[in-house]
Design a protein around this motif. Structure first.
Motif, PDB file in Angstrom:
ATOM      1  N   VAL A  84      60.091  44.035  45.920  1.00 50.44           N
ATOM      2  CA  VAL A  84      59.209  42.937  46.328  1.00 50.44           C
ATOM      3  C   VAL A  84      57.746  43.340  46.162  1.00 50.44           C
ATOM      4  CG1 VAL A  84      58.408  41.577  48.308  1.00 50.44           C
ATOM      5  CG2 VAL A  84      60.864  41.892  47.919  1.00 50.44           C
ATOM      6  N   LEU A  85      57.444  44.573  46.542  1.00 52.68           N
ATOM      7  CA  LEU A  85      56.068  45.055  46.496  1.00 52.68           C
ATOM      8  C   LEU A  85      55.534  45.187  45.072  1.00 52.68           C
ATOM      9  CD1 LEU A  85      53.675  46.071  48.117  1.00 52.68           C
ATOM     10  CD2 LEU A  85      54.727  48.331  48.196  1.00 52.68           C
ATOM     11  N   MET A  86      56.429  45.266  44.093  1.00 50.80           N
ATOM     12  CA  MET A  86      55.989  45.369  42.700  1.00 50.80           C
ATOM     13  C   MET A  86      55.194  44.147  42.266  1.00 50.80           C
ATOM     14  SD  MET A  86      56.442  48.050  40.850  1.00 50.80           S
ATOM     15  CE  MET A  86      56.422  47.401  39.164  1.00 50.80           C
ATOM     16  N   GLY A  87      55.478  42.982  42.866  1.00 51.32           N
ATOM     17  CA  GLY A  87      54.759  41.765  42.486  1.00 51.32           C
ATOM     18  C   GLY A  87      53.263  41.878  42.702  1.00 51.32           C
ATOM     19  N   PRO A  88      52.802  42.034  43.956  1.00 51.30           N
ATOM     20  CA  PRO A  88      51.360  42.166  44.189  1.00 51.30           C
ATOM     21  C   PRO A  88      50.776  43.409  43.537  1.00 51.30           C
ATOM     22  CG  PRO A  88      52.614  42.517  46.221  1.00 51.30           C
ATOM     23  CD  PRO A  88      53.563  41.953  45.215  1.00 51.30           C
ATOM     24  N   SER A  89      51.589  44.464  43.405  1.00 49.10           N
ATOM     25  CA  SER A  89      51.096  45.681  42.764  1.00 49.10           C
ATOM     26  C   SER A  89      50.760  45.427  41.297  1.00 49.10           C
ATOM     27  CB  SER A  89      52.151  46.789  42.886  1.00 49.10           C
ATOM     28  OG  SER A  89      51.686  47.987  42.311  1.00 49.10           O
ATOM     29  N   LEU A  90      51.633  44.712  40.606  1.00 42.74           N
ATOM     30  CA  LEU A  90      51.379  44.383  39.202  1.00 42.74           C
ATOM     31  C   LEU A  90      50.157  43.480  39.048  1.00 42.74           C
ATOM     32  CD1 LEU A  90      55.035  43.783  37.962  1.00 42.74           C
ATOM     33  CD2 LEU A  90      53.469  45.564  37.134  1.00 42.74           C
ATOM     34  N   ILE A  91      49.985  42.552  39.985  1.00 41.96           N
ATOM     35  CA  ILE A  91      48.824  41.663  39.921  1.00 41.96           C
ATOM     36  C   ILE A  91      47.535  42.461  40.075  1.00 41.96           C
ATOM     37  CG2 ILE A  91      47.607  39.798  41.131  1.00 41.96           C
ATOM     38  CD1 ILE A  91      50.391  38.646  41.815  1.00 41.96           C
ATOM     39  N   LEU A  92      47.512  43.380  41.034  1.00 44.11           N
ATOM     40  CA  LEU A  92      46.322  44.208  41.247  1.00 44.11           C
ATOM     41  C   LEU A  92      46.048  45.081  40.026  1.00 44.11           C
ATOM     42  CD1 LEU A  92      47.017  45.266  44.946  1.00 44.11           C
ATOM     43  CD2 LEU A  92      45.149  43.809  44.170  1.00 44.11           C
ATOM     44  N   GLY A  93      47.100  45.669  39.472  1.00 41.76           N
ATOM     45  CA  GLY A  93      46.925  46.505  38.295  1.00 41.76           C
ATOM     46  C   GLY A  93      46.444  45.723  37.086  1.00 41.76           C
ATOM     47  N   ALA A  94      46.974  44.517  36.928  1.00 40.37           N
ATOM     48  CA  ALA A  94      46.612  43.695  35.768  1.00 40.37           C
ATOM     49  C   ALA A  94      45.158  43.231  35.831  1.00 40.37           C
ATOM     50  CB  ALA A  94      47.542  42.491  35.682  1.00 40.37           C
ATOM     51  N   ILE A  95      44.714  42.829  37.016  1.00 40.75           N
ATOM     52  CA  ILE A  95      43.328  42.342  37.090  1.00 40.75           C
ATOM     53  C   ILE A  95      42.326  43.485  36.956  1.00 40.75           C
ATOM     54  CG2 ILE A  95      43.912  40.277  38.417  1.00 40.75           C
ATOM     55  CD1 ILE A  95      42.963  41.648  40.924  1.00 40.75           C
ATOM     56  N   TYR A  96      42.728  44.691  37.367  1.00 35.68           N
ATOM     57  CA  TYR A  96      41.833  45.832  37.136  1.00 35.68           C
ATOM     58  C   TYR A  96      41.783  46.159  35.653  1.00 35.68           C
ATOM     59  CZ  TYR A  96      39.862  50.509  37.114  1.00 35.68           C
ATOM     60  OH  TYR A  96      39.079  51.612  36.831  1.00 35.68           O
ATOM     61  N   GLU A  97      42.933  46.129  35.014  1.00 38.94           N
ATOM     62  CA  GLU A  97      42.989  46.394  33.577  1.00 38.94           C
ATOM     63  C   GLU A  97      42.137  45.382  32.815  1.00 38.94           C
ATOM     64  OE1 GLU A  97      43.892  47.996  29.934  1.00 38.94           O
ATOM     65  OE2 GLU A  97      44.472  48.842  31.889  1.00 38.94           O
ATOM     66  N   TYR A  98      42.162  44.136  33.251  1.00 38.99           N
ATOM     67  CA  TYR A  98      41.432  43.073  32.544  1.00 38.99           C
ATOM     68  C   TYR A  98      39.928  43.133  32.802  1.00 38.99           C
ATOM     69  CZ  TYR A  98      39.989  38.405  31.093  1.00 38.99           C
ATOM     70  OH  TYR A  98      39.342  37.353  30.492  1.00 38.99           O
ATOM     71  N   THR A  99      39.537  43.346  34.048  1.00 36.02           N
ATOM     72  CA  THR A  99      38.110  43.290  34.394  1.00 36.02           C
ATOM     73  C   THR A  99      37.415  44.639  34.301  1.00 36.02           C
ATOM     74  OG1 THR A  99      38.495  43.704  36.762  1.00 36.02           O
ATOM     75  CG2 THR A  99      38.552  41.410  36.004  1.00 36.02           C
ATOM     76  N   ARG A 100      38.157  45.718  34.459  1.00 41.95           N
ATOM     77  CA  ARG A 100      37.590  47.065  34.533  1.00 41.95           C
ATOM     78  C   ARG A 100      36.537  47.165  35.633  1.00 41.95           C
ATOM     79  NH1 ARG A 100      40.882  50.293  33.365  1.00 41.95           N
ATOM     80  NH2 ARG A 100      39.235  51.881  33.279  1.00 41.95           N
ATOM     81  N   ASN A 101      36.711  46.370  36.649  1.00 35.32           N
ATOM     82  CA  ASN A 101      35.819  46.370  37.811  1.00 35.32           C
ATOM     83  C   ASN A 101      36.677  46.574  39.049  1.00 35.32           C
ATOM     84  OD1 ASN A 101      33.940  46.009  39.815  1.00 35.32           O
ATOM     85  ND2 ASN A 101      33.342  43.934  39.212  1.00 35.32           N
ATOM     86  N   LEU A 102      36.597  47.742  39.678  1.00 35.77           N
ATOM     87  CA  LEU A 102      37.452  48.075  40.814  1.00 35.77           C
ATOM     88  C   LEU A 102      37.214  47.176  42.016  1.00 35.77           C
ATOM     89  CD1 LEU A 102      39.623  50.268  41.410  1.00 35.77           C
ATOM     90  CD2 LEU A 102      37.825  51.554  42.582  1.00 35.77           C
ATOM     91  N   VAL A 103      36.033  46.587  42.087  1.00 35.76           N
ATOM     92  CA  VAL A 103      35.716  45.713  43.220  1.00 35.76           C
ATOM     93  C   VAL A 103      36.608  44.472  43.226  1.00 35.76           C
ATOM     94  CG1 VAL A 103      33.905  44.344  44.341  1.00 35.76           C
ATOM     95  CG2 VAL A 103      33.341  46.549  43.306  1.00 35.76           C
ATOM     96  N   VAL A 104      37.040  44.035  42.053  1.00 32.84           N
ATOM     97  CA  VAL A 104      37.888  42.834  41.962  1.00 32.84           C
ATOM     98  C   VAL A 104      39.236  43.052  42.657  1.00 32.84           C
ATOM     99  CG1 VAL A 104      39.044  41.208  40.410  1.00 32.84           C
ATOM    100  CG2 VAL A 104      36.726  42.009  39.890  1.00 32.84           C
ATOM    101  N   PRO A 105      40.031  44.083  42.297  1.00 32.12           N
ATOM    102  CA  PRO A 105      41.271  44.301  43.043  1.00 32.12           C
ATOM    103  C   PRO A 105      41.042  44.690  44.500  1.00 32.12           C
ATOM    104  CG  PRO A 105      40.896  46.083  41.468  1.00 32.12           C
ATOM    105  CD  PRO A 105      39.925  45.003  41.147  1.00 32.12           C
ATOM    106  N   ILE A 106      39.906  45.314  44.809  1.00 30.28           N
ATOM    107  CA  ILE A 106      39.600  45.629  46.211  1.00 30.28           C
ATOM    108  C   ILE A 106      39.484  44.341  47.021  1.00 30.28           C
ATOM    109  CG2 ILE A 106      37.768  46.442  47.761  1.00 30.28           C
ATOM    110  CD1 ILE A 106      37.283  48.748  45.839  1.00 30.28           C
TER     111      ILE A 106
END
Length: 255
Positions: free
Chosen positions: A196-218
């Motif tokens: 279950v936790l893989m869902g939000p984890s993948l979302i956080l990882g994907a948006i960091y990969e896309y934006t390269r801005n750590l503040v976004v997943p934070i």
């Protein structure tokens, strides 16, 4: 292949190191307080856990690793989000809660048991804890976990993997590291929760990969957790029924 295995090993090792340092700090502080005659209340316990785990251990392990490799902290992307990135934050939150509700309904329909997060039990028994968890989500949990697992672990794995497998591997490490915070009567419930936790984890990882801005997943991480904490508070205080609250039902998805 060896370099890829090494990258995964380093990523997993960093996660374990963060948890290990946190465990030593939390246990040591609890022992010292007890020897000093201080009663460790649930509120004091959660405050110490937040400060020492996410605030000291995770941030410390992440920072020391970057320093050891001579990687400037600014290179992991820490900047004020743009208007577009704020839009990504909102979109990621909507997607996360759509996923949460869908998983909640699926687990309920199939009668599948999921493990509970220890924070759930504490918050249900002591709702006042949530008053500390809400600011802690933004000030400590989001920054600490995202710096270590996205800014350090994911970037290390991405040195050897392309974007998609890199995000998946890093997200799996992040999800698996949470096993120590789970309470369950059987191992299968723990595996369900990690899934279950893989869902939000993948979302956080994907948006960091896309934006390269750590503040976004934070921001996503902190807001997501704070909404779940608030939901727990409403359930614990009787303001809403637990059966009608998806966030409280699947608090297993609390990263």
């Amino acid at each position: 292949m060896d370099s890829r295995l090494r990258a995964v090993g380093v990523g997993l090792g960093l996660g374990i190191a963060g948890i290990g340092v946190a465990l030593v700090l939390v246990l040591s502080s609890g022992l010292l307080l007890s020897l000093a005659g201080v009663t460790v209340t649930p509120v004091l316990s959660i405050v110490l856990s937040l400060l020492l785990t996410q605030g000291v251990a995770f941030l410390g392990v992440g920072y020391l690793y970057l320093r050891r490799r001579g990687i400037p902290v600014r290179s992991i992307g820490i900047r004020l989000p743009s208007v577009k990135e704020f839009g990504i934050v909102i979109g990621a939150l909507v997607l996360s809660f759509v996923y949460l509700i869908a998983v909640s309904q699926l687990l309920t329909a199939t009668g599948t048991e999921a493990a509970e997060n220890q924070v759930t039990d504490m918050a249900m028994a002591n709702p006042e804890i949530v008053l500390y968890l809400l600011p802690g989500a933004f000030l400590l949990i989001g920054p600490g976990e995202e710096l270590l697992f996205r800014g350090v672990v994911q970037n290390r794995i991405r040195e050897e993997f392309t974007a998609v497998p890199g995000v998946i591997v890093a997200s799996a490490i992040f999800a698996a590291i949470h096993v120590g915070s789970l309470v369950a009567s059987n191992p299968s419930a723990v595996l369900v929760t990690i899934g279950v936790l893989m869902g939000p984890s993948l979302i956080l990882g994907a948006i960091y990969e896309y934006t390269r801005n750590l503040v976004v997943p934070i921001l996503v991480h902190g807001t997501y957790n704070s909404i779940i904490f608030l939901s727990l508070y409403l359930v614990a205080t009787g303001a809403v029924e637990q059966s009608g609250n998806a966030a409280a039902t699947v608090v297993a998805a609390l990263p």
